[in-house]
Design an enzyme around this catalytic site. Sequence first.
Site, PDB file in Angstrom:
ATOM      1  N   ASP A 199       0.860  -1.196   0.000  1.00  0.00           N
ATOM      2  CA  ASP A 199       0.000   0.000   0.000  1.00  0.00           C
ATOM      3  C   ASP A 199       0.890   1.236   0.000  1.00  0.00           C
ATOM      4  O   ASP A 199       2.119   1.139   0.080  1.00  0.00           O
ATOM      5  CB  ASP A 199      -0.951  -0.012   1.216  1.00  0.00           C
ATOM      6  CG  ASP A 199      -2.262   0.736   0.951  1.00  0.00           C
ATOM      7  OD1 ASP A 199      -2.201   1.921   0.576  1.00  0.00           O
ATOM      8  OD2 ASP A 199      -3.343   0.137   1.130  1.00  0.00           O
ATOM      9  N   GLY A 226       4.386   0.977  -1.646  1.00  0.00           N
ATOM     10  CA  GLY A 226       4.496   1.137  -3.093  1.00  0.00           C
ATOM     11  C   GLY A 226       3.203   1.634  -3.700  1.00  0.00           C
ATOM     12  O   GLY A 226       2.203   1.848  -3.003  1.00  0.00           O
ATOM     13  N   PHE A 228       0.606   0.796  -6.803  1.00  0.00           N
ATOM     14  CA  PHE A 228       0.355  -0.360  -7.681  1.00  0.00           C
ATOM     15  C   PHE A 228       0.191  -0.016  -9.158  1.00  0.00           C
ATOM     16  O   PHE A 228       0.371  -0.872  -9.999  1.00  0.00           O
ATOM     17  CB  PHE A 228      -0.791  -1.245  -7.177  1.00  0.00           C
ATOM     18  CG  PHE A 228      -2.099  -0.570  -6.839  1.00  0.00           C
ATOM     19  CD1 PHE A 228      -2.770   0.205  -7.754  1.00  0.00           C
ATOM     20  CD2 PHE A 228      -2.674  -0.773  -5.583  1.00  0.00           C
ATOM     21  CE1 PHE A 228      -3.990   0.795  -7.449  1.00  0.00           C
ATOM     22  CE2 PHE A 228      -3.895  -0.183  -5.254  1.00  0.00           C
ATOM     23  CZ  PHE A 228      -4.557   0.610  -6.192  1.00  0.00           C
ATOM     24  N   HIS A 246     -13.494  -1.207  -7.588  1.00  0.00           N
ATOM     25  CA  HIS A 246     -14.701  -0.363  -7.591  1.00  0.00           C
ATOM     26  C   HIS A 246     -14.376   1.127  -7.475  1.00  0.00           C
ATOM     27  O   HIS A 246     -15.251   1.960  -7.635  1.00  0.00           O
ATOM     28  CB  HIS A 246     -15.705  -0.818  -6.513  1.00  0.00           C
ATOM     29  CG  HIS A 246     -15.375  -0.394  -5.118  1.00  0.00           C
ATOM     30  ND1 HIS A 246     -16.325  -0.381  -4.117  1.00  0.00           N
ATOM     31  CD2 HIS A 246     -14.221   0.023  -4.540  1.00  0.00           C
ATOM     32  CE1 HIS A 246     -15.751   0.039  -2.992  1.00  0.00           C
ATOM     33  NE2 HIS A 246     -14.485   0.275  -3.215  1.00  0.00           N
ATOM     34  N   ASP A 247     -13.098   1.437  -7.223  1.00  0.00           N
ATOM     35  CA  ASP A 247     -12.701   2.848  -7.159  1.00  0.00           C
ATOM     36  C   ASP A 247     -12.443   3.445  -8.539  1.00  0.00           C
ATOM     37  O   ASP A 247     -12.310   4.670  -8.667  1.00  0.00           O
ATOM     38  CB  ASP A 247     -11.398   3.000  -6.356  1.00  0.00           C
ATOM     39  CG  ASP A 247     -11.598   2.718  -4.870  1.00  0.00           C
ATOM     40  OD1 ASP A 247     -12.721   2.885  -4.380  1.00  0.00           O
ATOM     41  OD2 ASP A 247     -10.601   2.330  -4.215  1.00  0.00           O
ATOM     42  N   ASN A 293     -22.762   5.584  -3.979  1.00  0.00           N
ATOM     43  CA  ASN A 293     -21.699   6.122  -3.123  1.00  0.00           C
ATOM     44  C   ASN A 293     -20.396   6.270  -3.914  1.00  0.00           C
ATOM     45  O   ASN A 293     -19.684   7.270  -3.789  1.00  0.00           O
ATOM     46  CB  ASN A 293     -21.499   5.177  -1.937  1.00  0.00           C
ATOM     47  CG  ASN A 293     -20.724   5.814  -0.820  1.00  0.00           C
ATOM     48  OD1 ASN A 293     -21.089   6.876  -0.325  1.00  0.00           O
ATOM     49  ND2 ASN A 293     -19.628   5.208  -0.446  1.00  0.00           N
TER      50      ASN A 293
HETATM   51  C1  LIG Z   1     -10.907   1.409  -0.708  1.00  0.00           C
HETATM   52  S1  LIG Z   1      -9.421   1.089   0.152  1.00  0.00           S
HETATM   53  C2  LIG Z   1      -9.459  -0.657   0.300  1.00  0.00           C
HETATM   54  C3  LIG Z   1      -8.588  -1.161   1.393  1.00  0.00           C
HETATM   55  C4  LIG Z   1      -8.558  -2.662   1.603  1.00  0.00           C
HETATM   56  N1  LIG Z   1      -8.138  -3.388   0.430  1.00  0.00           N
HETATM   57  C5  LIG Z   1      -9.895  -3.173   2.103  1.00  0.00           C
HETATM   58  O1  LIG Z   1     -10.507  -3.976   1.404  1.00  0.00           O
HETATM   59  O2  LIG Z   1     -10.308  -2.776   3.186  1.00  0.00           O
HETATM   60  C6  LIG Z   1      -8.239   1.358  -1.091  1.00  0.00           C
HETATM   61  C7  LIG Z   1      -6.813   1.120  -0.622  1.00  0.00           C
HETATM   62  O3  LIG Z   1      -5.953   1.225  -1.765  1.00  0.00           O
HETATM   63  C8  LIG Z   1      -4.837   2.004  -1.424  1.00  0.00           C
HETATM   64  N2  LIG Z   1      -4.350   2.626  -2.661  1.00  0.00           N
HETATM   65  C9  LIG Z   1      -4.997   3.547  -3.400  1.00  0.00           C
HETATM   66  N3  LIG Z   1      -4.279   3.861  -4.480  1.00  0.00           N
HETATM   67  C10 LIG Z   1      -3.150   3.109  -4.402  1.00  0.00           C
HETATM   68  C11 LIG Z   1      -2.017   2.967  -5.249  1.00  0.00           C
HETATM   69  N4  LIG Z   1      -1.939   3.677  -6.367  1.00  0.00           N
HETATM   70  N5  LIG Z   1      -1.051   2.097  -4.886  1.00  0.00           N
HETATM   71  C12 LIG Z   1      -1.151   1.382  -3.717  1.00  0.00           C
HETATM   72  N6  LIG Z   1      -2.237   1.459  -2.896  1.00  0.00           N
HETATM   73  C13 LIG Z   1      -3.194   2.323  -3.244  1.00  0.00           C
HETATM   74  C14 LIG Z   1      -5.342   2.992  -0.408  1.00  0.00           C
HETATM   75  O4  LIG Z   1      -4.293   3.520   0.368  1.00  0.00           O
HETATM   76  C15 LIG Z   1      -6.313   2.139   0.390  1.00  0.00           C
HETATM   77  O5  LIG Z   1      -5.681   1.480   1.450  1.00  0.00           O
END
Ligand SMILES: C[S@@+](CC[C@H](N)C(=O)[O-])C[C@H]1O[C@@H](n2cnc3c(N)ncnc32)[C@H](O)[C@@H]1O
Length: 351
Positions: A199, A226, A228, A246-247, A293
């Site tokens: 993360d 890192g 992703f 979903h983001d 949402n």
């Molecule tokens: C919606 S949260 C989901 C967290 C976790 N997977 C869960 O199911 O509870 C999205 C996660 O992705 C991480 N994240 C967002 N963009 C990222 C990136 N480009 N590289 C690594 N992590 C990222 C955020 O920091 C966050 O922890």
Amino acid sequence: MSTDPAPILGLIEGFRRSKAMFAGVALGMFDRIERGPATSAALAADIGTQPEPLGRLLDGCVGLGLLRKCDGRYVNEPVASAYLCRDSDRTLVGYILYSNDVLFRLWAHLEDAVRDGGHRWKQTFGNDGGIFDHFFQTEGSMRAFLKGMHGFGVLSSPKVVAAFDLSPFHKLVDLGGATGHLAMAACERYPNLRAAVFDLPRVIEIAREEVQRASGISARIDLIAGEFFADELPEGDLYALGQILHDWSDQKIRPLLDKIYRRLPEGGGLLVVEKLLAEDKTGPASVLMQSLNMLLCTEGRERTLGEYRQLLEDAGFGSVQGCVTGAPFDAVLAIKGRNSAQVRQEAKHCN
Ligand SMILES: C[S@@+](CC[C@H](N)C(=O)[O-])C[C@H]1O[C@@H](n2cnc3c(N)ncnc32)[C@H](O)[C@@H]1O
């Protein structure tokens, strides 16, 4: 015969019910009651509110089934002790505060989001930037968001890792793994599995706090900072994307899935953890609300198993299976392999 207005009447006041619970949590009302039953006057003095309005909120929460009243003193119902108190190991306070402070305000602009498209961060909070810039604007907002995700993760992850037999895999890499709840649940269920939480750097520090608390399995979990989309992915034979897809839009997801596919060995897997919409997109209502949402706060949306299957097959995966867990999040497993079949099954219910 006249139509029963009850569903509409319920929806008119739905937000009042949510907000009453949010306010009780934000005021620390349930935490204070957990330390000992008390009258509204004593509670008001302790948490710094006016006694009469607090009395209305307390009685409102009795009406909602969150509290009960015994000889004029208020007591938490078990559901409030478990989920509405900060010190509970099942607490949902993080997500409730995030809903109160952030989502409640974004949802006030739903009509604009439907009319014009796009998330509502700038309209609501005045700031520009990527979606995670908003979630992570301050240390406090980042912790609140991650605590919120963690609460749901603790409810879901044990069922998600049990949805499929993951024992053939050796190294799970949870991309965007946040506090590590999925990695911890997986290591607890599969004694021979190692895991890594990958993360953003600031998040990994919070993951470290959570994972170190998990005695017995923390030695099997690596924490890797890192990005992703940009960085090389750590080596693994099972990747997980929990509430990541979903983001984002299909266009943004595609290169990430391609990258994971290339990094996996033959026979490796990808576990997608998301809420699954019915194929005709008429339900479940909670997933449809989550998709709205997502409209308000991300670039993404909720999808059907068929839509995930298409995205995964386009990236080369096969054997795409879905499982409705009965927990807040469902699970999809896809396999990289020349022999992996193009299965067309509907999501099975595995709760
Ligand atoms: C919606 S949260 C989901 C967290 C976790 N997977 C869960 O199911 O509870 C999205 C996660 O992705 C991480 N994240 C967002 N963009 C990222 C990136 N480009 N590289 C690594 N992590 C990222 C955020 O920091 C966050 O922890």
